[in-house]
Write a protein that holds these residues in place. Sequence first.
Motif, PDB file in Angstrom:
ATOM      1  N   LEU A   1      -3.207   2.699   8.576  1.00  0.00           N
ATOM      2  CA  LEU A   1      -3.930   2.689   7.302  1.00  0.00           C
ATOM      3  C   LEU A   1      -5.437   2.708   7.509  1.00  0.00           C
ATOM      4  O   LEU A   1      -6.179   3.268   6.692  1.00  0.00           O
ATOM      5  N   LYS A   2      -5.897   2.092   8.593  1.00  0.00           N
ATOM      6  CA  LYS A   2      -7.345   2.068   8.848  1.00  0.00           C
ATOM      7  C   LYS A   2      -7.830   3.291   9.614  1.00  0.00           C
ATOM      8  O   LYS A   2      -8.988   3.680   9.497  1.00  0.00           O
TER       9      LYS A   2
ATOM     10  N   PHE B   1       0.838  -1.202   0.000  1.00  0.00           N
ATOM     11  CA  PHE B   1       0.000   0.000   0.000  1.00  0.00           C
ATOM     12  C   PHE B   1       0.876   1.257   0.000  1.00  0.00           C
ATOM     13  O   PHE B   1       0.556   2.247   0.640  1.00  0.00           O
TER      14      PHE B   1
ATOM     15  N   ASN C   1     -10.299   3.257   1.110  1.00  0.00           N
ATOM     16  CA  ASN C   1      -9.739   2.549  -0.043  1.00  0.00           C
ATOM     17  C   ASN C   1      -9.326   1.120   0.275  1.00  0.00           C
ATOM     18  O   ASN C   1      -8.943   0.372  -0.621  1.00  0.00           O
ATOM     19  N   ILE C   2      -9.367   0.755   1.553  1.00  0.00           N
ATOM     20  CA  ILE C   2      -8.884  -0.570   1.961  1.00  0.00           C
ATOM     21  C   ILE C   2     -10.015  -1.333   2.628  1.00  0.00           C
ATOM     22  O   ILE C   2     -10.461  -0.983   3.720  1.00  0.00           O
TER      23      ILE C   2
ATOM     24  N   ASN D   1      -6.406   6.381   9.291  1.00  0.00           N
ATOM     25  CA  ASN D   1      -6.276   7.533   8.420  1.00  0.00           C
ATOM     26  C   ASN D   1      -7.462   7.616   7.460  1.00  0.00           C
ATOM     27  O   ASN D   1      -7.759   6.671   6.727  1.00  0.00           O
TER      28      ASN D   1
ATOM     29  N   GLY E   1      -7.812   9.205   4.741  1.00  0.00           N
ATOM     30  CA  GLY E   1      -7.459   9.150   3.334  1.00  0.00           C
ATOM     31  C   GLY E   1      -7.289   7.757   2.789  1.00  0.00           C
ATOM     32  O   GLY E   1      -7.499   7.512   1.597  1.00  0.00           O
ATOM     33  N   SER E   2      -6.887   6.808   3.635  1.00  0.00           N
ATOM     34  CA  SER E   2      -6.655   5.436   3.176  1.00  0.00           C
ATOM     35  C   SER E   2      -7.740   4.463   3.623  1.00  0.00           C
ATOM     36  O   SER E   2      -7.949   3.424   2.990  1.00  0.00           O
ATOM     37  N   ASN E   3      -8.441   4.772   4.694  1.00  0.00           N
ATOM     38  CA  ASN E   3      -9.418   3.834   5.253  1.00  0.00           C
ATOM     39  C   ASN E   3     -10.456   3.387   4.234  1.00  0.00           C
ATOM     40  O   ASN E   3     -10.723   2.191   4.071  1.00  0.00           O
TER      41      ASN E   3
ATOM     42  N   ASP F   1       1.332   3.568  -2.062  1.00  0.00           N
ATOM     43  CA  ASP F   1       0.732   4.810  -2.528  1.00  0.00           C
ATOM     44  C   ASP F   1      -0.036   5.539  -1.423  1.00  0.00           C
ATOM     45  O   ASP F   1      -0.382   6.717  -1.565  1.00  0.00           O
ATOM     46  N   GLN F   2      -0.291   4.834  -0.301  1.00  0.00           N
ATOM     47  CA  GLN F   2      -1.001   5.434   0.827  1.00  0.00           C
ATOM     48  C   GLN F   2      -0.057   5.876   1.948  1.00  0.00           C
ATOM     49  O   GLN F   2      -0.504   6.426   2.962  1.00  0.00           O
ATOM     50  N   ILE F   3       1.243   5.609   1.764  1.00  0.00           N
ATOM     51  CA  ILE F   3       2.215   5.832   2.834  1.00  0.00           C
ATOM     52  C   ILE F   3       3.309   6.780   2.360  1.00  0.00           C
ATOM     53  O   ILE F   3       3.871   6.576   1.270  1.00  0.00           O
TER      54      ILE F   3
END
Length: 287
Positions: free
Chosen positions: A247-248, A187, A256-257, A250, A252-254, A189-191
């Motif tokens: 990731l969960k 992931f 998308n995952i 945030n 912005g990324s939550n 692109d999310q970091i």
Amino acid sequence: MQYDSLNSFLRTGAKALAQGPVALIFAEDDVEVDGTIQHHLNLGFKSLVVFMPQEFSLEPALADRIHRVTLTCAPRTAVFETINKVMKAAPDVWMYYCYNTEYLFFPFCETRTIGELLAFHSEERRNSMLCHVVDLYADDLTAAPNGVAPDRALLDKTGYYARTRHDTDGHPLERQLDMSGGLRWRFEDQIPYERRRIDRIAIFKTQPGLELRPDHTFNEPEYNTYSCPWHHNLTAAICSFRAAKALKINAGSNSNIQCFRWSNSTPFQWSSRQLLDLGLIETGQWF
């Protein structure tokens, strides 16, 4: 023991830092704090110093076995500033640091203590140990929306890479590698770019003038190496839910995952044997 600030701890908590190895645990939130502490108590550290806000709860039985220091672990630079102050107060002591929802594993840690590990490592004339941060994640994000599920944890069994590290002039640095893999690779692109590495010199022996930098490396080049020049050395792993949690959490990324699982996910067995078999930790000359 409980201290209301870092300064109070450094003034009156000298006993906690008198003999290593010392574990420094930073609670960024209140997720799995008890479990993180219990895991590291089982490894045989002489002292556990836990930095956490006053409002976080802690199991009473654990509170009696640690040194609790009131600290808010934000911004992220606060952690590195704290470690550097503790190092300065306790030279020539083995230390380890991690965050909550992270768990240290080293070869044969089920039957050997962290003290035995570092006694051998010292005999090899090593003052630091490379650790790989191995991402853990929940198998079902519906059941564990924050990505943290110790009893149902998965990890990636493949997809780990090493690249030679270079200095600012582009020259290769001797025995230094930038490691990648896990969620930070899948992931990416999310970091942020500077957060994607999974190598961390998390175990080290303090000395005057030593400083930990915000990229988890030290100002002393030899501390950042994975082994000595003449043979391979021990390495360890920090099995961590921290990336999954970020990731969960945030926004912005939550969205998308929906799932962390992929074809190369495997259940985490909570054993050093599994990490040895996957090549994520090494014994070096330690048998």
